[in-house]
Design a protein around this motif. Structure first.
Motif, short mmCIF file in Angstrom:
data_model
loop_
_atom_site.label_atom_id
_atom_site.label_comp_id
_atom_site.label_asym_id
_atom_site.label_seq_id
_atom_site.Cartn_x
_atom_site.Cartn_y
_atom_site.Cartn_z
N PRO A 10 0.81 -1.23 0.00
CA PRO A 10 0.00 0.00 0.00
C PRO A 10 0.84 1.27 0.00
O PRO A 10 1.88 1.34 0.66
CB PRO A 10 -0.81 -0.12 1.29
CG PRO A 10 -0.94 -1.60 1.51
CD PRO A 10 0.38 -2.16 1.07
N VAL A 11 0.36 2.29 -0.73
CA VAL A 11 1.06 3.58 -0.74
C VAL A 11 0.68 4.41 0.47
O VAL A 11 1.30 5.45 0.74
CB VAL A 11 0.76 4.37 -2.03
CG1 VAL A 11 1.26 3.60 -3.24
CG2 VAL A 11 -0.73 4.68 -2.17
N GLY A 12 -0.32 3.99 1.20
CA GLY A 12 -0.75 4.73 2.39
C GLY A 12 -1.66 3.89 3.25
O GLY A 12 -1.29 3.42 4.32
N ALA A 83 6.59 1.51 0.01
CA ALA A 83 5.22 1.76 -0.46
C ALA A 83 5.19 1.63 -1.97
O ALA A 83 6.12 2.05 -2.65
CB ALA A 83 4.75 3.15 -0.04
N GLY A 84 4.12 1.04 -2.49
CA GLY A 84 3.97 0.94 -3.94
C GLY A 84 4.68 -0.26 -4.52
O GLY A 84 4.98 -1.25 -3.84
N PRO A 110 0.31 -7.57 -9.50
CA PRO A 110 -0.29 -6.26 -9.71
C PRO A 110 -0.64 -5.65 -8.37
O PRO A 110 -0.91 -6.36 -7.40
CB PRO A 110 -1.54 -6.57 -10.53
CG PRO A 110 -1.92 -7.96 -10.11
CD PRO A 110 -0.61 -8.67 -9.86
N GLY A 111 -0.64 -4.34 -8.31
CA GLY A 111 -0.98 -3.72 -7.04
C GLY A 111 -0.73 -2.23 -7.04
O GLY A 111 -0.58 -1.60 -8.10
N PRO A 112 -0.67 -1.63 -5.85
CA PRO A 112 -0.62 -0.17 -5.72
C PRO A 112 0.64 0.46 -6.31
O PRO A 112 1.73 -0.09 -6.24
CB PRO A 112 -0.64 0.04 -4.20
CG PRO A 112 -1.16 -1.22 -3.62
CD PRO A 112 -0.71 -2.30 -4.54
N THR A 113 0.45 1.62 -6.91
CA THR A 113 1.53 2.52 -7.29
C THR A 113 0.94 3.91 -7.31
O THR A 113 -0.18 4.11 -7.78
CB THR A 113 2.16 2.13 -8.64
OG1 THR A 113 3.33 2.91 -8.86
CG2 THR A 113 1.20 2.33 -9.79
N GLY A 213 3.78 15.46 3.63
CA GLY A 213 3.50 14.12 3.14
C GLY A 213 4.05 13.83 1.76
O GLY A 213 4.73 14.64 1.14
N GLU A 214 3.73 12.63 1.28
CA GLU A 214 4.18 12.18 -0.04
C GLU A 214 3.41 12.91 -1.13
O GLU A 214 2.20 13.09 -1.02
CB GLU A 214 3.98 10.67 -0.18
CG GLU A 214 4.67 9.83 0.89
CD GLU A 214 6.18 9.90 0.78
OE1 GLU A 214 6.67 10.06 -0.35
OE2 GLU A 214 6.86 9.78 1.80
N ILE A 215 4.10 13.31 -2.20
CA ILE A 215 3.48 14.13 -3.23
C ILE A 215 3.69 13.56 -4.63
O ILE A 215 4.79 13.15 -4.99
CB ILE A 215 4.02 15.57 -3.18
CG1 ILE A 215 3.53 16.26 -1.91
CG2 ILE A 215 3.62 16.37 -4.41
CD1 ILE A 215 4.15 17.60 -1.67
#
Length: 247
Positions: A10-12, A83-84, A110-113, A213-215
């Motif tokens: 997860p990215v978050g 993350a990602g 496959p999954g989050p990015t 935070g992440e941008i």
């Protein structure tokens, strides 16, 4: 059969894990993590007890051969980043290439990015886009930006909150301050924000409201005629008037 698994995380929001990713991480003999402290939070949530080792940009050149050797000896290894998806602006490319060269099977789940939800949220065309990741901090930065000034596809960048305003200012100088852009911050988290406007508006906003935070920064490309696209929406969400084309 032993292989290398590339496992997105997860990215978050930690709920953005797939059943398959959890199973692979539980069944692997070893998990390579960008930061074991960060990954341990995810592993604890999903009751994953597989042994972890660090694999990051500072040690990957030295550890790639060893990892390949262990997989060839029969181990199943899973690679995760903080993350990602590993390999997308994160460690992973070197190991995947080495495994391919050694005849080791590589399977990417496959999954989050982060850039996918960012470009979709932006409202800019996403049938064709240009992913740039992190721009060079110093050497080659302005040369790259000059080249991207002619890009007609939607452009996607990753940026630090500490450099965001400076980057937006440089974009405004090279792309034009009326170019539309969208700043996606803290994607999938409680305080997610997607702020869209002209580069000028975004410079003013984040100059007064320092980002955290992440941008992910998404920027509209030039149109096919080389002109800036119409400024359809501002930071306030108000639709601006567009002059009618002459018949």
């Amino acid at each position: 059969m032993s292989k290398l698994y590339i496992v997105p995380t997860p990215v978050g929001n930690l709920e953005d894990m797939t059943f398959r990713a959890i199973r692979v991480l539980k069944e692997a003999d070893l998990i390579l993590a960008e930061d074991t402290r960060t990954s341990s939070v995810l592993m604890k949530k999903y009751d994953i007890h597989t042994r972890m080792e660090s694999h990051h940009k500072y040690n990957e050149h030295k550890s790639v051969a060893s990892v390949c050797g262990r997989i060839l000896s029969g181990m199943t290894v899973a690679l995760v980043s903080d993350a990602g998806t590993p390999g997308i602006s994160d460690p992973g490319f070197l190991l995947v290439r080495a495994c391919r060269d050694a005849g080791i099977e590589v399977e990417t789940l496959p999954g989050p990015t982060a850039f996918v939800p960012a470009i979709v949220n932006s409202g800019f065309p996403c049938d064709r886009f240009c992913f740039e990741g992190f721009l060079p901090v110093k050497k080659g930065r302005m040369t790259r930006l000059e080249e991207l000034g002619k890009e007609t596809r939607t452009m996607i960048f990753y940026e630090s909150p500490y450099r965001l305003v400076k980057t937006l200012q440089q974009f405004a100088e090279i792309f034009g301050e009326d170019r539309m852009a969208c700043v996606s911050r803290e994607l999938t988290k409680k305080f997610e924000e997607n702020r869209r406007g002209t580069l000028k508006e975004l410079v003013e906003w984040y100059g007064n409201v320092p980002p955290k935070g992440e941008i992910v920064l998404t920027v509209e490309g030039k149109d096919e005629k080389g002109k800036e696209k119409k400024n359809r929406y501002s930071c306030t969400g108000q639709e601006s008037e567009e002059p009618e084309e002459a018949e």
